[in-house]
Design a protein around this motif. Structure first.
Motif, PDB file in Angstrom:
ATOM      1  N   THR A 159       0.649  -1.402  -0.308  1.00 53.69           N
ATOM      2  CA  THR A 159      -0.035  -0.035   0.107  1.00 53.69           C
ATOM      3  C   THR A 159       0.720   1.217  -0.007  1.00 53.69           C
ATOM      4  OG1 THR A 159      -1.647  -1.262   1.609  1.00 53.69           O
ATOM      5  CG2 THR A 159      -1.767   0.932   1.686  1.00 53.69           C
ATOM      6  N   GLU A 160       1.984   0.679   0.727  1.00 49.97           N
ATOM      7  CA  GLU A 160       3.071   2.688   0.522  1.00 49.97           C
ATOM      8  C   GLU A 160       4.242   2.405  -0.865  1.00 49.97           C
ATOM      9  OE1 GLU A 160       5.991  -1.562   0.774  1.00 49.97           O
ATOM     10  OE2 GLU A 160       3.387  -0.387   2.232  1.00 49.97           O
ATOM     11  N   LEU A 161       3.308   1.925  -1.795  1.00 51.63           N
ATOM     12  CA  LEU A 161       3.893   2.070  -3.013  1.00 51.63           C
ATOM     13  C   LEU A 161       2.516   2.930  -3.674  1.00 51.63           C
ATOM     14  CD1 LEU A 161       5.243  -0.571  -4.385  1.00 51.63           C
ATOM     15  CD2 LEU A 161       6.809   1.153  -3.875  1.00 51.63           C
ATOM     16  N   ASN A 185       8.772   3.025  -6.429  1.00 44.77           N
ATOM     17  CA  ASN A 185       8.890   1.408  -6.973  1.00 44.77           C
ATOM     18  C   ASN A 185      10.349   1.946  -7.203  1.00 44.77           C
ATOM     19  OD1 ASN A 185       8.592  -0.905  -7.252  1.00 44.77           O
ATOM     20  ND2 ASN A 185       7.483  -1.044  -8.870  1.00 44.77           N
ATOM     21  N   THR A 186      11.660   1.153  -6.958  1.00 47.35           N
ATOM     22  CA  THR A 186      12.577   1.218  -8.243  1.00 47.35           C
ATOM     23  C   THR A 186      12.922  -0.338  -8.185  1.00 47.35           C
ATOM     24  OG1 THR A 186      13.958   1.214  -5.957  1.00 47.35           O
ATOM     25  CG2 THR A 186      13.755   3.535  -6.901  1.00 47.35           C
ATOM     26  N   ASN A 187      11.969  -1.394  -7.336  1.00 46.62           N
ATOM     27  CA  ASN A 187      12.135  -2.922  -7.650  1.00 46.62           C
ATOM     28  C   ASN A 187      11.674  -2.770  -9.036  1.00 46.62           C
ATOM     29  OD1 ASN A 187      13.312  -3.201  -5.612  1.00 46.62           O
ATOM     30  ND2 ASN A 187      11.634  -3.954  -4.971  1.00 46.62           N
ATOM     31  N   ALA A 188      10.804  -2.352 -10.083  1.00 42.38           N
ATOM     32  CA  ALA A 188      10.288  -2.621 -11.324  1.00 42.38           C
ATOM     33  C   ALA A 188      11.522  -2.189 -12.176  1.00 42.38           C
ATOM     34  CB  ALA A 188       9.028  -1.748 -11.101  1.00 42.38           C
ATOM     35  N   PHE A 219       3.589  -6.303 -18.440  1.00 40.72           N
ATOM     36  CA  PHE A 219       2.637  -5.514 -18.103  1.00 40.72           C
ATOM     37  C   PHE A 219       3.751  -5.166 -16.354  1.00 40.72           C
ATOM     38  CE2 PHE A 219       1.111  -7.893 -20.421  1.00 40.72           C
ATOM     39  CZ  PHE A 219      -0.584  -6.805 -21.084  1.00 40.72           C
ATOM     40  N   GLN A 220       3.374  -4.114 -16.157  1.00 39.48           N
ATOM     41  CA  GLN A 220       3.624  -3.837 -14.018  1.00 39.48           C
ATOM     42  C   GLN A 220       2.657  -3.582 -13.684  1.00 39.48           C
ATOM     43  OE1 GLN A 220       7.143  -1.012 -13.602  1.00 39.48           O
ATOM     44  NE2 GLN A 220       8.466  -1.901 -16.061  1.00 39.48           N
ATOM     45  N   CYS A 224       6.976 -11.331  -8.442  1.00 38.26           N
ATOM     46  CA  CYS A 224       6.679 -10.568  -7.284  1.00 38.26           C
ATOM     47  C   CYS A 224       7.627  -9.656  -6.347  1.00 38.26           C
ATOM     48  CB  CYS A 224       5.268 -11.261  -6.443  1.00 38.26           C
ATOM     49  SG  CYS A 224       4.502 -11.734  -7.625  1.00 38.26           S
ATOM     50  N   THR A 225       7.563  -9.213  -6.295  1.00 31.84           N
ATOM     51  CA  THR A 225       8.183  -7.883  -5.266  1.00 31.84           C
ATOM     52  C   THR A 225       6.926  -7.573  -3.765  1.00 31.84           C
ATOM     53  OG1 THR A 225       7.780  -5.893  -5.990  1.00 31.84           O
ATOM     54  CG2 THR A 225      10.282  -7.372  -6.974  1.00 31.84           C
TER      55      THR A 225
END
Length: 416
Positions: A10-12, A19-22, A38-39, A65-66
């Motif tokens: 939810t913080e994203l 979201n630097t992970n993406a 897709f993201q 998934c992250t």
């Protein structure tokens, strides 16, 4: 092979973290030859997370998934995915031992919820977490590969690179890796750059050409598919050479680095030093330079001489130049020249770089917002001044002025 990222948290959605992970995972998948189609970002909600899994398996071969692997009740990723695929959650004993040993070594009571970080989906392969406690998960369900990674980047990145990527690679068949090259430009806008390359962009097949811009810099990404890095480089070379022929005076790097990095590299190669005097940029130019590791080898320092009093007191600009009827004023070619020249005397640097102008929001000295003078002084050389009329708000003008100063210094260093 088509991939989808599901970022859980939810913080994203609230914008509390970026979201630097993406970005990282998309880049790594491209290097493997996996196409990221897709993201998705979903909050800590069972039904919405379940809906995301259902949609992902309908359109992706790989679902990464992250997030949501932690110890609290809102860390739902493993629970929801286990229910979706109809499998049980079991304890990964090596991870459980790591968790209990950590609490014992610190003399802290371990609450039961911490066991959640050691849970894995039955029939899956564990992904070792070198920098955290939550074990990752990888398994295949009805032809779809699932990879579950922790949310913190310091945990996610090494887990993907060392364990998830090799796991995925063994399940790939005929994927051909993507190879990309970044060409970085300064001193030219995105629309002008695109205009000069329009025929290449419209006719592109392989490699592809993708321009994109951020404040005061433009990037061209060249991309192709090839079995080896050398084949990829060879396929990109023809297009790159044509772009260099057309835009070489603006192309400062063939890697994704800011222009201040290249300026400092050139100064280091020439064993030369730089000092700056900033008025309207208010220290931004110095900040850009000192953000580069090792900048102290070439950058002696900067003076933020925002007021006329400091321009006079610290750098000796005569008050009759700065103020008074008929004077050039603080925003002038004359002031930019004196600031740059006095820097060399004061700092003993090889180059003196000055910036003075009107950042806005209101005119100053009867001069328009966006008018900027950049002075370039060099030992045993004539001082020159660049005049700019920049557009945008206050922050944009400051950023563009600082980057323009670096661009013109790069040209001077490159040509000398």
């Amino acid at each position: 092979m088509k991939a989808e990222i599901i970022a859980v948290g939810t913080e994203l959605l609230l914008g509390q973290i970026v979201n630097t992970n993406a970005q990282f995972l998309s880049r790594e998948c491209a290097a493997l030859g996996v196409d990221m189609y897709f993201q998705t970002v979903v909050g800590d909600n069972k039904q919405r997370l379940l809906d995301s899994f259902k949609l992902a398996v309908s359109r992706a071969d790989v679902v990464i998934c992250t997030g949501g692997l932690g110890p609290t009740q809102d860390d739902l990723t493993k629970d929801v995915l286990a229910a979706f695929v109809g499998r049980e959650l079991i304890v990964h004993e090596p991870s459980m031992k790591t968790i209990t040993d950590m609490f014992q070594s610190r003399g802290i009571h371990m609450v039961e919820s911490n066991r959640r970080q050691a849970m894995m989906i039955e029939g899956s392969d564990p992904l070792h977490n070198e920098t955290g406690l939550a074990v990752g998960v990888a398994f295949t369900y009805e032809g779809t590969h699932f990879i579950l990674l922790p949310g913190p980047p310091k945990e996610m990145k090494p887990m993907f690179t060392k364990y998830a990527a090799p796991w995925l690679r063994t399940r790939m068949t005929d994927e051909v890796p993507l190879y990309s090259k970044m060409l970085k430009f300064a001193g030219i806008g995105e629309s002008n750059l695109e205009h000069q390359l329009l025929d290449l962009i419209e006719a592109q097949t392989d490699p592809t050409i993708a321009p994109y811009a951020k404040e005061s810099e433009v990037t061209i990404r060249l991309t192709t598919r090839a079995q080896t890095a050398s084949d990829g480089e060879r396929k990109l070379q023809v297009t790159e050479l044509e772009i260099r022929k057309r835009l070489g005076e603006h192309l400062y790097a063939d890697e994704d680095v800011p222009i201040e990095t290249i300026v400092l590299q050139l100064l280091g190669e020439k064993n030369q030093t730089l000092a700056v005097a900033e008025s309207c940029t208010g220290g931004l130019l110095s900040d850009l330079i000192t953000a580069v590791p090792g900048s102290s080898q070439s950058f002696l320092g900067g003076i933020i001489c925002y007021s006329n009093a400091l321009k006079h007191k610290l750098l000796g600009v005569p008050m009759e130049v700065l103020e008074g009827e008929g004077s050039p004023g603080a925003v002038s070619s004359e002031t930019a020249t004196l600031l740059a020249e006095q820097l060399i005397t004061l700092a003993g640097s090889d180059f003196g770089l000055s910036v003075t102008g009107v950042a806005g929001p209101s005119p100053s000295e009867g001069k328009p917002v966006g008018l900027v003078y950049i002075g370039f002084a060099q030992k045993e050389a004539a001082t020159r001044v660049i005049t700019l009329q920049l557009s945008g708000n206050r922050e944009s003008i400051k950023q563009r002025a600082a980057k323009s100063a670096l661009y013109h210094l790069w040209k001077q260093l490159k040509d000398s």
